[in-house]
Design an enzyme around this catalytic site. Structure first.
Site, PDB file in Angstrom:
ATOM      1  N   GLU A 119       8.659  17.181 -24.339  1.00 53.32           N
ATOM      2  CA  GLU A 119       9.297  16.822 -25.723  1.00 53.32           C
ATOM      3  C   GLU A 119       8.955  15.861 -24.967  1.00 53.32           C
ATOM      4  O   GLU A 119      10.345  15.048 -24.132  1.00 53.32           O
ATOM      5  CB  GLU A 119      10.293  17.120 -26.461  1.00 53.32           C
ATOM      6  CG  GLU A 119      11.115  16.134 -27.406  1.00 53.32           C
ATOM      7  CD  GLU A 119      10.919  15.906 -27.971  1.00 53.32           C
ATOM      8  OE1 GLU A 119       9.862  16.813 -29.084  1.00 53.32           O
ATOM      9  OE2 GLU A 119      10.246  14.752 -28.718  1.00 53.32           O
TER      10      GLU A 119
ATOM     11  N   SER B 228      12.614  18.029 -46.278  1.00 49.46           N
ATOM     12  CA  SER B 228      13.449  18.451 -48.027  1.00 49.46           C
ATOM     13  C   SER B 228      14.162  19.773 -47.379  1.00 49.46           C
ATOM     14  O   SER B 228      14.695  20.609 -48.109  1.00 49.46           O
ATOM     15  CB  SER B 228      12.632  18.601 -49.282  1.00 49.46           C
ATOM     16  OG  SER B 228      12.108  17.531 -49.638  1.00 49.46           O
TER      17      SER B 228
ATOM     18  N   HIS C 224       8.955  26.819 -49.505  1.00 46.15           N
ATOM     19  CA  HIS C 224       8.824  27.293 -51.250  1.00 46.15           C
ATOM     20  C   HIS C 224       7.183  28.416 -50.559  1.00 46.15           C
ATOM     21  O   HIS C 224       7.636  29.139 -49.521  1.00 46.15           O
ATOM     22  CB  HIS C 224       6.690  25.583 -50.458  1.00 46.15           C
ATOM     23  CG  HIS C 224       7.280  24.809 -50.667  1.00 46.15           C
ATOM     24  ND1 HIS C 224       8.101  23.873 -52.038  1.00 46.15           N
ATOM     25  CD2 HIS C 224       7.211  23.852 -49.853  1.00 46.15           C
ATOM     26  CE1 HIS C 224       8.351  22.524 -51.257  1.00 46.15           C
ATOM     27  NE2 HIS C 224       7.584  21.967 -50.325  1.00 46.15           N
TER      28      HIS C 224
ATOM     29  N   ARG D 211       5.846  12.001 -43.673  1.00 44.91           N
ATOM     30  CA  ARG D 211       4.806  12.809 -43.536  1.00 44.91           C
ATOM     31  C   ARG D 211       3.254  12.896 -42.611  1.00 44.91           C
ATOM     32  O   ARG D 211       3.163  12.078 -43.065  1.00 44.91           O
ATOM     33  CB  ARG D 211       3.666  13.717 -44.576  1.00 44.91           C
ATOM     34  CG  ARG D 211       5.069  14.188 -45.767  1.00 44.91           C
ATOM     35  CD  ARG D 211       4.405  13.404 -46.968  1.00 44.91           C
ATOM     36  NE  ARG D 211       5.922  13.902 -48.182  1.00 44.91           N
ATOM     37  CZ  ARG D 211       6.394  12.879 -48.867  1.00 44.91           C
ATOM     38  NH1 ARG D 211       6.130  11.716 -47.794  1.00 44.91           N
ATOM     39  NH2 ARG D 211       6.816  13.697 -49.849  1.00 44.91           N
TER      40      ARG D 211
ATOM     41  N   CYS E 184      36.189  16.055 -37.094  1.00 42.95           N
ATOM     42  CA  CYS E 184      35.285  15.402 -38.001  1.00 42.95           C
ATOM     43  C   CYS E 184      36.238  16.101 -39.062  1.00 42.95           C
ATOM     44  O   CYS E 184      35.918  16.989 -39.023  1.00 42.95           O
ATOM     45  CB  CYS E 184      33.750  16.061 -37.713  1.00 42.95           C
ATOM     46  SG  CYS E 184      33.601  15.394 -39.594  1.00 42.95           S
TER      47      CYS E 184
ATOM     48  N   CYS F  20      35.986  15.309 -42.845  1.00 39.86           N
ATOM     49  CA  CYS F  20      35.510  15.666 -43.628  1.00 39.86           C
ATOM     50  C   CYS F  20      34.691  16.403 -43.478  1.00 39.86           C
ATOM     51  O   CYS F  20      34.338  17.793 -44.586  1.00 39.86           O
ATOM     52  CB  CYS F  20      33.925  13.919 -43.716  1.00 39.86           C
ATOM     53  SG  CYS F  20      34.371  12.735 -44.006  1.00 39.86           S
TER      54      CYS F  20
END
Ligand SMILES: Cc1cc2nc3c(=O)[nH]c(=O)nc-3n(C[C@H](O)[C@H](O)[C@H](O)COP(=O)(O)OP(=O)(O)OC[C@H]3O[C@@H](n4cnc5c(N)ncnc54)[C@H](O)[C@@H]3O)c2cc1C
Length: 481
Positions: free
Chosen positions: A33, A47, A51, A310, A397, A399
């Site tokens: 990487e 998202s 699907h 994308r 943290c 929250c």
């Protein structure tokens, strides 16, 4: 010189699934990487939807791998200890939407998708209470799921590493030579040998291909911008809700994340080069699109804007075994539904390599242990954990309720120096309502003590410090135009 059988370039979801599958098949592998952590491309900002596969064009790689990938995810998630939300998804429309929804249903059945159903308004309202008054019909795809895409990718890489795979980060490849059918890969300081190369670099595919004389693969880029709401809005929607698809794609959706936030997006803006800025005009496009489907949205609860890109090569995925260089495999143009398809792409690639003579070996499988998450413990379990180690009682943290103990556990487990962004993607530190305003100082102090480096050397991401230089440029607030 180190010798590997397969070198995989690119640690997105595709590279990670292939790496994991090869390692678990006993193949000596290295994952390369160029960034400082794994999963820094499209796989970190999408998202997160697995699907069902009804909207892919018939007889495409997208359709084939999406449907198979959807089936593979649950068992892999269980093995890794990754959360997966089996919430299904909806495509909704007004009184004129039935023909288009039926077309999607018919395409889904052709693609091999099960559990699809057209619902009327009263059936839809039992699933989603905040649908706009114009919504009359919907296609319910029961098999759609949600995951955390970057967390899943990180877990796959962790599983591979504990089972013998090797990872090279910050590796900027400067030369690849062919010597007696082997590839010699170098960054100018370090060289190693590999019998095969799998190029899964997404947008960076040509950086590697051009080093070994492959033709440039023409790519196009489409940006997708998002609005993320605070967890206080949890329950606004319970599953991904899409409008009717258009030529541009699946459209701007409303969706819960696996961690309980709600987001809207993505846009589909064609761009000339990789760019993740969020534009003001796009925010208005997102707002006006999503309010056509969903009522009662409180945009004042927005805590973050972000974008992903994308990478496309024509309309379908590009997977090529037949390149100028023997044993050089290219996988790019993995646009949506690439997250859904990734396990099936890996299955296909690995099976094809084995058919073509790649030798596999039995390994003694070591299970990945998920990170401790105090929110999943009951009172007794938490008390005994804190009695054993008081760091699990110290919140860093506020929250997201993440403790010093959980952070140190992750820092210890990762065999390389993490950025605050790296900790965030593993544990959700700084991801809550305050977006780090309160916890960054405590997190940086903790990381500086752990790594025994000055606080200004704890980077946000890449080489961007949170203490010196322009933090906005570092990306905390993203770049706006
Ligand atoms: C806005 C948006 C929404 C999406 N939503 C969904 C969805 O809900 N469901 C779905 O199924 N799909 C979705 N997708 C598609 C999905 O995100 C991609 O298909 C998938 O992430 C592609 O993964 P990848 O591994 O091919 O590429 P990437 O994730 O981009 O990984 C490539 C990696 O290679 C590295 N790299 C680049 N150049 C080099 C180099 N020279 N050397 C070494 N490493 C290099 C990069 O740093 C990166 O880590 C969405 C995409 C976008 C942008």
């Amino acid at each position: 010189m180190q010798k590997y059988t397969v070198a995989i370039f690119g640690s997105g979801i595709v590279g990670a699934f292939i790496f994991d599958s090869l390692v678990l098949n006993g193949v000596k592998c290295v994952l390369i990487e160029k960034g400082e952590d794994v999963c820094l491309g499209a796989s970190k900002a999408n998202s997160g939807i697995i699907h069902a596969g009804y909207d892919c064009e018939k007889d495409t790689l997208k359709a084939k791998f999406n449907v198979r990938g959807n089936q593979l995810y649950p068992d892999i998630a269980k093995r890794l200890g990754e959360r997966i939300g089996s919430c299904g998804s909806l495509v909704v429309g007004d009184k004129n939407s039935l023909p288009k929804l039926n077309e999607l249903l018919e395409r889904g059945i052709y693609n091999g998708v099960k559990n699809l159903q057209i619902l009327n308004r009263s059936q839809l309202l039992k699933l989603e209470k905040n649908l706009n008054q114009d919504i009359e019909y919907g296609l319910y795809a029961k098999d759609a799921k949600i995951i955390s895409p970057y967390h899943f990718t990180i877990s796959l890489v962790e599983e591979s590493l504990i089972n013998g795979g090797k990872l090279k980060l910050n590796f900027i490849t400067t030369s690849i030579q062919k010597l007696n059918d082997k590839f010699i890969i170098s960054n100018g300081k370090e060289s190693f040998e590999s019998s095969y190369i799998i190029n899964a670099c997404g947008a960076g595919v040509n950086e590697i291909g051009s080093l070994i004389g492959e033709d440039i693969i023409p790519l196009t880029f489409t940006k997708g911008e998002y609005i993320l709401l605070d967890k206080s809005e949890m329950g606004l929607v319970s599953r991904p809700i899409f409008p009717l698809p258009t030529e541009k794609g699946k459209g701007i959706l409303a969706c819960p994340t696996i961690s309980g936030n709600t987001f809207f997006g993505p846009t589909a803006v064609d761009i000339n080069k990789y760019d993740t800025s969020v534009s003001y005009s796009s925010l208005n496009v997102i707002k006006s699109s999503v309010t056509k489907m969903i009522s009662n949205i409180n945009f004042k609860k927005t805590i973050k804007l972000y974008a992903g890109v994308r990478v496309k090569k024509g309309k379908d995925f590009y997977i090529n075994f037949d390149n100028k260089n023997k044993n050089y495999i290219v996988i790019t143009g993995i646009s949506s539904p690439g997250l859904s398809a990734a396990p099936a792409i890996a299955e296909f690639v690995v099976n094809k390599l084995i058919e073509n003579g790649l030798k596999t070996n039995k390994i003694e499988f070591k299970q990945r242990i998920p990170y401790t998450n105090i929110l999943t413990l009951n009172e007794d379990e938490l008390s005994s954990l804190i009695r054993l180690n008081k760091d699990y009682g110290e919140i860093i943290c506020n929250c997201e309720k993440i403790t010093k103990g959980e952070i140190i556990e992750v820092l210890k487990r990762t065999p390389f120096i993490l950025t605050t962004d790296g900790v965030k993607r593993r544990l959700r530190t700084t991801m809550g309502h305050c977006q780090g305003s309160f916890c960054y100082p405590k997190l940086i102090k903790l990381m500086s003590e752990f790594y025994q480096v000055p606080e200004e050397q704890i980077n946000f991401k890449g080489t961007k410090s949170l203490i010196v230089g322009d933090i906005k440029e570092g990306g905390i607030y993203g770049k706006h135009n």
